[in-house]
Design an enzyme around this catalytic site. Structure first.
Site, PDB file in Angstrom:
ATOM      1  N   TYR A  61      -2.316  -5.162   2.654  1.00 46.21           N
ATOM      2  CA  TYR A  61      -0.857  -5.011   2.749  1.00 46.21           C
ATOM      3  C   TYR A  61      -0.399  -3.920   1.788  1.00 46.21           C
ATOM      4  CZ  TYR A  61       4.094  -6.131   2.110  1.00 46.21           C
ATOM      5  OH  TYR A  61       5.468  -6.060   2.013  1.00 46.21           O
ATOM      6  N   LYS A  71       1.528  -0.252   2.553  1.00 46.34           N
ATOM      7  CA  LYS A  71       2.781   0.162   1.937  1.00 46.34           C
ATOM      8  C   LYS A  71       2.607   1.451   1.134  1.00 46.34           C
ATOM      9  CE  LYS A  71       5.454  -2.993   3.557  1.00 46.34           C
ATOM     10  NZ  LYS A  71       6.535  -2.636   4.503  1.00 46.34           N
TER      11      LYS A  71
END
Length: 342
Positions: free
Chosen positions: A155, A159
């Site tokens: 994740y 990002k």
């Protein structure tokens, strides 16, 4: 509900506006500031709580589908006379678990949504803004894009990719009068965690089972009582987005200051601090040793002691050191030679 748009009003398209999330509350706050908002959701039923707001129209929009993006964009442009003043790429999914054990299908899903989906919307909307020489593109990243922690590495990687993409986009679109902003939330209580897939559930066998409590604690970190309510986050962020010249990065939310601090800390110190905070140091203590004794062939873990030292656990056998090994071999040779001349 169909939105009627006046020429003086800003037109905003937001992705990922399901009830309870950041996009949902950004839509409400932007509408409260006089914007005409098109709230993108994969399933229209997830936007029922926005239906009563006269300034918001829910639009079916799946950022992972070219056809869905094209249809939503055509609808918005037809309703607004061909303009979009602000695009907010908020749609995103969480990916939690040990980085080397996350199924590749889930890796592809998180990057398809958080990176490719973001780029897909930018490619679709930017030409509209470039034609008018004005507009703002807002890409929702995360403080995890600044500093990755254990258990959400993929994740964080998605990002960080969104941040890097935004940096290049900001420079490339500046000549056309378009601003590009990264909004990096800290720990904000939203529906993001509720929608993630648990990797250590059921019969799944993992080498990280001993760290399961730490993984679950990290995954739910943004839902603790000391985190930022999502409606407060929206109230703070929206006025900054509506400025004539918004900042390139807007960071807000619980733990965001700590993330900024760790970003500048040398990796060896950062790894130590995050390892203690998120359980990798403890895992190193809890895992049984797999080193085998060179004499008995037994592994030190599970209580089997070293026949030379009498110690067990993670203590290494003294015979494995080079100096000790040469001394033992020397003693064996001397003993063997002595036996020949007896």
């Amino acid at each position: 509900m169909t939105v009627t748009v006046a020429n003086s009003e800003r037109v905003v398209l937001i992705t990922g506006c399901s009830a309870g999330g950041i996009g949902h509350h950004l839509a409400l706050e932007l509408a409260a500031h006089g914007c005409r908002v098109f709230a993108g959701v994969r399933t229209l039923s997830k936007a029922q709580t926005l239906a009563d707001n006269a300034r918001i129209e829910a639009v079916e929009l799946d950022v992972t589908s070219n056809e869905s993006v094209e249809a939503a964009l055509a609808h918005v442009l037809a309703a607004t006379g061909g303009r979009i003043d602000m695009l907010v790429n908020n749609a995103g999914v969480l990916c939690a678990g040990p980085a080397v054990e996350v199924p590749l299908a889930q890796v592809q899903q998180v990057f398809e949504t958080n990176v490719v989906g973001l780029a897909r919307l930018c490619r679709a909307v930017a030409p509209v803004m470039m034609e008018r020489r004005q507009g703002t593109i807002v890409n929702v990243g995360s403080v995890s894009g600044y500093v990755a922690t254990p258990w959400i590495g993929l994740y964080a990687a998605s990002k960080a990719a969104a941040h890097a993409y935004s940096d290049a986009l900001r420079m490339e679109l500046a000549p056309f009068g378009i601003s590009v902003v990264v909004v990096a939330p800290g720990s904000v209580r939203s529906n993001l965690v509720a929608n993630h897939n648990e990797l250590l559930a059921g019969d799944y066998t993992s080498r990280y089972q001993l760290a399961r409590p730490a993984i679950e604690a990290r995954t739910g970190l943004s839902q603790n009582d000391d985190t930022t309510p999502v409606n407060l986050f929206a109230r703070v962020i929206v006025p900054q987005l509506l400025r004539k010249s918004p900042s390139a990065y807007i960071t807000y939310g619980a733990h965001s200051a700590a993330a900024w601090f760790l970003y500048y800390v040398p990796p060896v110190i950062r790894d130590y601090l995050l390892g203690r905070r998120f359980g990798t140091h403890q895992l190193a203590k809890d895992l049984p040793s797999v080193a085998a004794c060179p004499f008995s062939g037994k592994k030190a873990g599970g209580g089997a002691g070293c026949p030379m030292s009498g110690k067990s656990g993670t203590v290494s056998c003294p015979i494995t050191s080079p100096t000790a090994m040469w001394l033992v071999l020397g003693a064996a040779v001397v003993g063997g030679v002595s036996a020949l001349f007896k």
